[in-house]
Scaffold this motif. Structure first.
Motif, mmCIF file in Angstrom:
data_model
loop_
_atom_site.group_PDB
_atom_site.id
_atom_site.type_symbol
_atom_site.label_atom_id
_atom_site.label_comp_id
_atom_site.label_asym_id
_atom_site.label_seq_id
_atom_site.Cartn_x
_atom_site.Cartn_y
_atom_site.Cartn_z
ATOM 1 N N ALA A 133 1.222 -1.450 0.134
ATOM 2 C CA ALA A 133 0.228 -0.036 0.282
ATOM 3 C C ALA A 133 0.805 1.270 0.305
ATOM 4 O O ALA A 133 1.806 1.405 0.921
ATOM 5 C CB ALA A 133 -0.800 0.131 1.256
ATOM 6 N N LEU A 134 -0.198 2.422 -0.646
ATOM 7 C CA LEU A 134 0.714 3.286 -0.744
ATOM 8 C C LEU A 134 -0.373 4.282 -0.079
ATOM 9 O O LEU A 134 -1.702 3.875 -0.455
ATOM 10 C CB LEU A 134 0.788 4.064 -2.073
ATOM 11 N N VAL A 135 0.164 5.340 1.260
ATOM 12 C CA VAL A 135 -0.635 6.112 1.673
ATOM 13 C C VAL A 135 -1.115 7.536 0.752
ATOM 14 O O VAL A 135 0.260 8.014 1.151
ATOM 15 C CB VAL A 135 -0.909 6.020 3.081
ATOM 16 N N VAL A 136 -1.474 8.140 0.601
ATOM 17 C CA VAL A 136 -1.452 9.301 -0.092
ATOM 18 C C VAL A 136 -2.305 10.284 -0.039
ATOM 19 O O VAL A 136 -4.125 10.388 0.432
ATOM 20 C CB VAL A 136 -2.210 9.145 -2.270
ATOM 21 N N ASP A 137 -2.005 11.677 0.375
ATOM 22 C CA ASP A 137 -2.864 12.690 1.045
ATOM 23 C C ASP A 137 -2.184 14.748 0.175
ATOM 24 O O ASP A 137 -0.898 14.030 -0.142
ATOM 25 C CB ASP A 137 -3.037 12.779 2.518
ATOM 26 N N ASP A 138 -2.713 15.012 0.529
ATOM 27 C CA ASP A 138 -2.295 16.473 -0.340
ATOM 28 C C ASP A 138 -1.206 16.882 0.745
ATOM 29 O O ASP A 138 -0.406 17.539 0.375
ATOM 30 C CB ASP A 138 -3.554 17.806 -0.195
ATOM 31 N N LEU A 139 -1.219 17.042 2.249
ATOM 32 C CA LEU A 139 -0.718 17.703 2.423
ATOM 33 C C LEU A 139 -0.480 16.191 3.889
ATOM 34 O O LEU A 139 -1.327 15.989 5.047
ATOM 35 C CB LEU A 139 -0.898 19.050 3.304
ATOM 36 N N ILE A 140 0.718 16.782 4.811
ATOM 37 C CA ILE A 140 0.997 16.296 6.147
ATOM 38 C C ILE A 140 1.590 17.482 7.092
ATOM 39 O O ILE A 140 2.160 18.433 6.879
ATOM 40 C CB ILE A 140 2.607 15.343 6.766
ATOM 41 N N ALA A 141 1.286 17.378 8.470
ATOM 42 C CA ALA A 141 1.331 18.598 8.822
ATOM 43 C C ALA A 141 1.238 17.660 10.267
ATOM 44 O O ALA A 141 2.608 17.560 10.357
ATOM 45 C CB ALA A 141 -0.554 19.478 9.965
ATOM 46 N N HIS A 159 0.927 -4.378 3.710
ATOM 47 C CA HIS A 159 2.307 -3.683 3.606
ATOM 48 C C HIS A 159 2.644 -1.693 3.286
ATOM 49 O O HIS A 159 2.145 -2.354 2.650
ATOM 50 C CB HIS A 159 3.074 -3.727 3.106
ATOM 51 N N VAL A 160 2.326 -1.225 4.195
ATOM 52 C CA VAL A 160 2.417 0.200 4.396
ATOM 53 C C VAL A 160 4.009 0.137 3.621
ATOM 54 O O VAL A 160 4.797 0.056 4.433
ATOM 55 C CB VAL A 160 2.307 0.827 5.390
ATOM 56 N N VAL A 161 4.084 0.702 2.514
ATOM 57 C CA VAL A 161 4.811 0.997 1.756
ATOM 58 C C VAL A 161 5.903 2.400 1.693
ATOM 59 O O VAL A 161 7.219 2.590 1.978
ATOM 60 C CB VAL A 161 5.241 0.882 -0.031
ATOM 61 N N GLU A 162 5.108 3.334 1.775
ATOM 62 C CA GLU A 162 5.397 4.198 2.005
ATOM 63 C C GLU A 162 4.112 5.105 1.465
ATOM 64 O O GLU A 162 3.322 4.989 1.722
ATOM 65 C CB GLU A 162 6.280 4.799 0.871
ATOM 66 N N CYS A 163 4.569 7.237 2.317
ATOM 67 C CA CYS A 163 3.404 7.838 2.324
ATOM 68 C C CYS A 163 3.461 9.036 1.342
ATOM 69 O O CYS A 163 4.709 9.097 1.700
ATOM 70 C CB CYS A 163 2.977 8.028 3.654
ATOM 71 N N ALA A 164 2.331 9.255 1.216
ATOM 72 C CA ALA A 164 3.339 9.925 -0.067
ATOM 73 C C ALA A 164 2.216 11.451 -0.199
ATOM 74 O O ALA A 164 1.083 11.088 0.155
ATOM 75 C CB ALA A 164 3.237 9.447 -2.009
ATOM 76 N N CYS A 165 2.640 13.004 0.329
ATOM 77 C CA CYS A 165 2.231 14.500 0.055
ATOM 78 C C CYS A 165 2.994 15.203 -0.885
ATOM 79 O O CYS A 165 3.695 14.846 -0.815
ATOM 80 C CB CYS A 165 2.376 14.578 1.848
ATOM 81 N N VAL A 166 2.174 15.936 -1.085
ATOM 82 C CA VAL A 166 2.544 16.771 -2.267
ATOM 83 C C VAL A 166 2.851 18.220 -1.397
ATOM 84 O O VAL A 166 4.096 18.292 -1.134
ATOM 85 C CB VAL A 166 1.015 17.629 -2.392
ATOM 86 N N ILE A 167 2.435 18.421 0.363
ATOM 87 C CA ILE A 167 3.231 19.000 0.894
ATOM 88 C C ILE A 167 3.428 18.604 2.585
ATOM 89 O O ILE A 167 2.585 18.263 2.739
ATOM 90 C CB ILE A 167 1.969 20.542 1.077
ATOM 91 N N GLU A 168 4.738 19.000 2.839
ATOM 92 C CA GLU A 168 4.805 18.366 4.640
ATOM 93 C C GLU A 168 5.149 20.491 5.298
ATOM 94 O O GLU A 168 5.641 20.954 4.732
ATOM 95 C CB GLU A 168 6.008 18.118 4.405
ATOM 96 N N LEU A 169 4.376 20.684 6.045
ATOM 97 C CA LEU A 169 4.405 21.494 6.974
ATOM 98 C C LEU A 169 5.368 20.841 8.232
ATOM 99 O O LEU A 169 4.948 20.478 9.781
ATOM 100 C CB LEU A 169 3.177 21.913 7.849
ATOM 101 N N VAL A 185 7.541 13.925 0.078
ATOM 102 C CA VAL A 185 6.848 14.902 -0.371
ATOM 103 C C VAL A 185 7.852 15.829 -1.548
ATOM 104 O O VAL A 185 8.691 15.667 -1.556
ATOM 105 C CB VAL A 185 6.738 16.332 0.806
ATOM 106 N N LEU A 186 6.640 16.257 -1.882
ATOM 107 C CA LEU A 186 7.404 17.352 -3.052
ATOM 108 C C LEU A 186 7.386 18.775 -2.801
ATOM 109 O O LEU A 186 8.810 19.790 -3.314
ATOM 110 C CB LEU A 186 6.138 17.342 -4.197
ATOM 111 N N VAL A 187 6.255 19.610 -1.863
ATOM 112 C CA VAL A 187 6.888 20.380 -1.265
ATOM 113 C C VAL A 187 7.509 20.734 0.230
ATOM 114 O O VAL A 187 6.283 20.426 0.543
ATOM 115 C CB VAL A 187 5.968 21.706 -1.542
ATOM 116 N N SER A 188 7.741 21.555 0.712
ATOM 117 C CA SER A 188 7.929 21.854 2.549
ATOM 118 C C SER A 188 7.527 23.270 2.455
ATOM 119 O O SER A 188 8.502 23.850 1.818
ATOM 120 C CB SER A 188 9.264 21.676 2.835
#
Length: 190
Positions: A133-141, A159-169, A185-188
């Motif tokens: 599994a890949l877990v996807v959201d727009d942002l991690i806070a 098995h969670v392979v990774e989490c992916a977000c566009v933005i990280e706070l 993440v793509l953008v911090s």
């Protein structure tokens, strides 16, 4: 906003220009939804077809050879990014939703918020033991919703392979809450 540093998530140099464009399209709205919050608005990213496509393409390029069998999108903006990624890599898409939004039998995971608790739910049988599994959201806070999504998946022996977000706070240290689980993440936000 700043492009994610190599120390956070290794990104090939030729992708830095695309990431800078993505970052430039994300609007920051002060004091929304309440005073003191700097809201990261991805709706302006969605208005730019090139930046939106680059966002999806960067995730697809990362995950296309990782044998991901399920992309789990966290409500609500994970539903925007998750399905095109799932389609492109040949994986199924599973929504992880807030309570009482899924019509079938569900499993739930409660998680803490700064002002109380909330729950995330997933359909029983949507994910099988051994799924990658890949877990996807727009942002991690603070990381609460991503952790709840991971726990749901792990409870059904995925098995969670990774989490992916566009933005990280980054200042909210949500990455720390994920423990050993990788985060891309793509953008911090700075």
């Amino acid at each position: 906003m700043a492009a994610a540093a190599a120390a956070i998530s290794p990104v090939p140099k030729d992708d830095l220009e695309r990431i800078a464009k993505i970052s430039a399209t994300i609007r920051v709205i002060p004091d929304f939804p309440k005073p003191g919050i700097m809201f990261q608005d991805i709706t302006t990213l969605l208005l730019d077809p090139v930046a939106f496509k680059d966002t999806i393409d960067l995730f697809v390029e990362r995950y296309k050879h990782m044998n991901i069998s399920v992309v789990a999108g966290v409500e609500a903006r994970g539903f925007i990014f998750g399905p095109p990624i799932a389609l492109a890599i040949g994986a199924k898409f599973v929504p992880i939703r807030k309570p009482k939004k899924l019509p079938g039998e569900v499993i739930s995971e409660e998680y803490s918020l700064e002002y109380g608790t909330d729950k995330m739910e997933m359909h029983v049988g949507a994910v099988q033991p051994g799924d990658r599994a890949l877990v996807v959201d727009d942002l991690i806070a603070t990381g609460g919703t991503l952790c709840a999504a991971m726990k749901l998946l792990e409870r059904v022996e995925a098995h969670v392979v990774e989490c992916a977000c566009v933005i990280e706070l980054a200042e909210l240290k949500g990455r720390d809450r994920l423990g050993e689980k990788p985060l891309f993440v793509l953008v911090s936000s700075t």
